[in-house]
Design an enzyme around this catalytic site. Structure first.
Site, PDB file in Angstrom:
ATOM      1  N   GLU A 130      40.304  36.412 -10.054  1.00  0.00           N
ATOM      2  CA  GLU A 130      39.165  36.643  -9.160  1.00  0.00           C
ATOM      3  C   GLU A 130      39.572  36.217  -7.754  1.00  0.00           C
ATOM      4  O   GLU A 130      39.436  35.073  -7.363  1.00  0.00           O
ATOM      5  CB  GLU A 130      37.928  35.868  -9.631  1.00  0.00           C
ATOM      6  CG  GLU A 130      36.683  36.270  -8.857  1.00  0.00           C
ATOM      7  CD  GLU A 130      35.499  35.349  -9.056  1.00  0.00           C
ATOM      8  OE1 GLU A 130      35.650  34.293  -9.690  1.00  0.00           O
ATOM      9  OE2 GLU A 130      34.412  35.696  -8.552  1.00  0.00           O
ATOM     10  N   HIS A 194      32.848  39.809  -4.457  1.00  0.00           N
ATOM     11  CA  HIS A 194      33.029  39.169  -3.158  1.00  0.00           C
ATOM     12  C   HIS A 194      33.387  40.243  -2.131  1.00  0.00           C
ATOM     13  O   HIS A 194      34.403  40.153  -1.454  1.00  0.00           O
ATOM     14  CB  HIS A 194      34.087  38.067  -3.243  1.00  0.00           C
ATOM     15  CG  HIS A 194      33.673  36.950  -4.155  1.00  0.00           C
ATOM     16  ND1 HIS A 194      32.972  35.849  -3.718  1.00  0.00           N
ATOM     17  CD2 HIS A 194      33.801  36.785  -5.495  1.00  0.00           C
ATOM     18  CE1 HIS A 194      32.724  35.049  -4.741  1.00  0.00           C
ATOM     19  NE2 HIS A 194      33.203  35.600  -5.842  1.00  0.00           N
ATOM     20  N   ARG A 226      18.382  51.766   3.827  1.00  0.00           N
ATOM     21  CA  ARG A 226      19.226  52.837   4.371  1.00  0.00           C
ATOM     22  C   ARG A 226      20.692  52.695   4.018  1.00  0.00           C
ATOM     23  O   ARG A 226      21.494  53.557   4.341  1.00  0.00           O
ATOM     24  CB  ARG A 226      19.035  52.905   5.893  1.00  0.00           C
ATOM     25  CG  ARG A 226      17.691  53.530   6.284  1.00  0.00           C
ATOM     26  CD  ARG A 226      17.553  53.708   7.795  1.00  0.00           C
ATOM     27  NE  ARG A 226      17.558  52.428   8.503  1.00  0.00           N
ATOM     28  CZ  ARG A 226      16.485  51.623   8.599  1.00  0.00           C
ATOM     29  NH1 ARG A 226      15.347  51.981   8.049  1.00  0.00           N
ATOM     30  NH2 ARG A 226      16.559  50.483   9.257  1.00  0.00           N
ATOM     31  N   ASP A 247      21.516  32.788 -15.897  1.00  0.00           N
ATOM     32  CA  ASP A 247      21.267  31.343 -15.923  1.00  0.00           C
ATOM     33  C   ASP A 247      19.986  30.982 -15.188  1.00  0.00           C
ATOM     34  O   ASP A 247      19.664  29.807 -15.015  1.00  0.00           O
ATOM     35  CB  ASP A 247      22.461  30.580 -15.320  1.00  0.00           C
ATOM     36  CG  ASP A 247      22.715  30.939 -13.862  1.00  0.00           C
ATOM     37  OD1 ASP A 247      22.003  31.821 -13.337  1.00  0.00           O
ATOM     38  OD2 ASP A 247      23.623  30.347 -13.246  1.00  0.00           O
ATOM     39  N   ASP A 273      30.665  32.682 -16.092  1.00  0.00           N
ATOM     40  CA  ASP A 273      31.189  32.171 -14.815  1.00  0.00           C
ATOM     41  C   ASP A 273      31.225  30.634 -14.877  1.00  0.00           C
ATOM     42  O   ASP A 273      30.945  29.937 -13.904  1.00  0.00           O
ATOM     43  CB  ASP A 273      30.341  32.650 -13.632  1.00  0.00           C
ATOM     44  CG  ASP A 273      31.066  32.520 -12.292  1.00  0.00           C
ATOM     45  OD1 ASP A 273      32.287  32.271 -12.285  1.00  0.00           O
ATOM     46  OD2 ASP A 273      30.400  32.654 -11.251  1.00  0.00           O
ATOM     47  N   LEU A 306      25.867  28.226  -4.409  1.00  0.00           N
ATOM     48  CA  LEU A 306      26.185  28.310  -5.831  1.00  0.00           C
ATOM     49  C   LEU A 306      27.694  28.288  -6.031  1.00  0.00           C
ATOM     50  O   LEU A 306      28.433  28.961  -5.313  1.00  0.00           O
ATOM     51  CB  LEU A 306      25.621  29.604  -6.425  1.00  0.00           C
ATOM     52  CG  LEU A 306      24.169  29.551  -6.902  1.00  0.00           C
ATOM     53  CD1 LEU A 306      23.644  30.967  -7.121  1.00  0.00           C
ATOM     54  CD2 LEU A 306      24.036  28.731  -8.181  1.00  0.00           C
ATOM     55  N   ALA A 307      28.133  27.537  -6.995  1.00  0.00           N
ATOM     56  CA  ALA A 307      29.567  27.391  -7.254  1.00  0.00           C
ATOM     57  C   ALA A 307      29.826  27.541  -8.754  1.00  0.00           C
ATOM     58  O   ALA A 307      30.238  26.607  -9.427  1.00  0.00           O
ATOM     59  CB  ALA A 307      30.053  26.040  -6.752  1.00  0.00           C
TER      60      ALA A 307
HETATM   61 ZN   LIG Z   1      32.803  34.858  -7.843  1.00  0.00          ZN
END
Ligand SMILES: [Zn+2]
Length: 383
Positions: A130, A194, A226, A247, A273, A306-307
């Site tokens: 990733e 991402h 749009r 989650d 994740d 968020l991690a």
């Molecule tokens: Zn990620």
């Protein structure tokens, strides 16, 4: 010697069935038969006491577990520890996931997965890379200093794992359609994540073989009036798979329920994740020098970003029923059959059927995992 699992409620194509017996031999499902079948009578019998027998869960995005972060220790023992931590929650196959790192670390991680495959570490399917070919505008918790464009020089590295699956999450705007096509031609599964790509850019990437969306809605260009963005492309395209983290924190359940109405449910898959906290009581951990705090199912950095998650796959399946309104069979398939299809492994994983690898989960009604089998071996034999 074959093993006969009897008196379970087995999730089959038609839904839950009773009164059948799953015969396992040499790591495979030999057949699913009536208990009166002579092969069943000659096998070692195991009475499942009416519990649910499900296809083993497949997690295509798992960064850590059991106190271990793959990025910190890309080696065989880390992969083994992560697999062991998640197995307790029904994951019988997984893709250790490396967050954006220097290419030397990516190379080391691929070597570790290769070694883990050779050592037959239970459950490891390959690697999910990733990043680092991600857009800084949608970096999430990825270290911006690691992010870079993907050019032909990295193709050799990304296609170097032999004998397992390789999944690469990239931002299509950080490479060319031609390179995406070359990766796919070499057997790599390419997923968008991402990314700040426009709908048009994403459409081109899909036409060149991109087949997934990593943690749909998170860290990608959003659907607006749009400009449909990456989210619009994901929901508009009937063929690609979307990874979802159920989650309650990464995406509002209402938004996921709307997404589920946009395309066939067999194009969604549950991912955890997961970060190192899964399977531990740890309230925090370190990610590339930053302190990450665990709160419930989610993890946050010092800025409240968020991690990753602190959720296990059984809880994801449970949440898919309670938060998204799916039936239990549908939710389980999102954690087994559909990720197997996404990874190109639907011929051997994700179903309880003749010839399939004997990757199974035994669970009670509340989806508490009682036992797992990986390639016919139960948790007691292999953990
Ligand atoms: Zn990620």
């Amino acid at each position: 010697m074959s093993l006969a699992l009897t008196n379970g409620r087995i999730l089959r194509e038609s839904g839950f069935t009773e009164g059948e017996c799953v015969l396992i031999e040499n790591g495979r499902i030999l057949d699913v038969v009536a208990p009166s079948d002579p092969r069943c009578r000659s096998a070692v019998r195991r009475d499942l006491g009416g519990a649910l027998l499900l296809p083993g869960f497949i997690d295509s995005q798992v960064n850590g577990g059991g106190g271990v972060l793959f990025n910190d220790a890309p080696d065989v023992e880390a992969i083994r520890a992560i697999g062991r931590a998640h197995r307790r929650f029904g994951t019988t196959a997984f893709m250790p996931t490396l967050i954006s790192a220097d290419l030397e670390v990516v190379a080391r991680a691929i070597e570790a997965v290769r070694a883990a495959l050779l050592a037959r570490v239970p459950g490891v399917l390959g690697i999910h890379i990733e990043g680092p070919f991600l857009n800084v505008a949608r970096k999430g918790v990825h270290d911006p200093a690691k992010l870079r464009e993907l050019d032909a020089s990295a193709l050799g590295l990304l296609t170097s794992l032999r004998g397992g699956r390789t999944l690469v999450t990239l931002a299509p705007e950080m490479t060319t359609p031609d390179l995406i096509e070359q990766l796919v031609a070499a057997g790599v599964v390419v997923s968008a994540g991402h990314t700040n790509a426009s709908y048009a850019e994403m459409r081109v990437a899909l036409d060149h073989g991109l087949s997934g969306f990593t943690h749909l809605f998170n860290a990608m260009s959003q659907l607006t009036g749009r400009e449909p963005g990456a989210v619009g492309a994901a929901l508009d395209d009937p063929s690609s798979w979307c990874g979802i983290i159920v989650d309650g924190a990464h995406t509002d359940p209402v938004v996921l329920r709307i997404a589920l109405r946009c395309k066939s449910h067999d194009r969604f898959m549950l991912v955890t994740d997961a970060m190192p906290g899964v399977g531990t009581d740890n309230g925090s951990f370190e990610l590339q020098g930053r302190r990450i705090t665990v709160r419930g199912y989610a993890c946050f950095d010092e800025d409240g970003r968020l991690a990753g998650s602190n959720i296990d796959m059984a809880s994801c399946v449970r949440n898919a029923v309670t938060l998204l309104g799916l039936s239990l069979p549908e939710a389980v398939r999102m954690a087994s059959q559909w990720p197997a299809e996404f990874l190109g492994l639907a011929h051997e994983l994700g179903r309880i059927a003749r010839g399939y690898r004997a990757n199974l989960v035994l669970a009670d009604e509340g989806l508490n995992v009682l036992e797992t089998w990986i390639d016919g071996r139960d948790s007691g034999e292999t953990v």
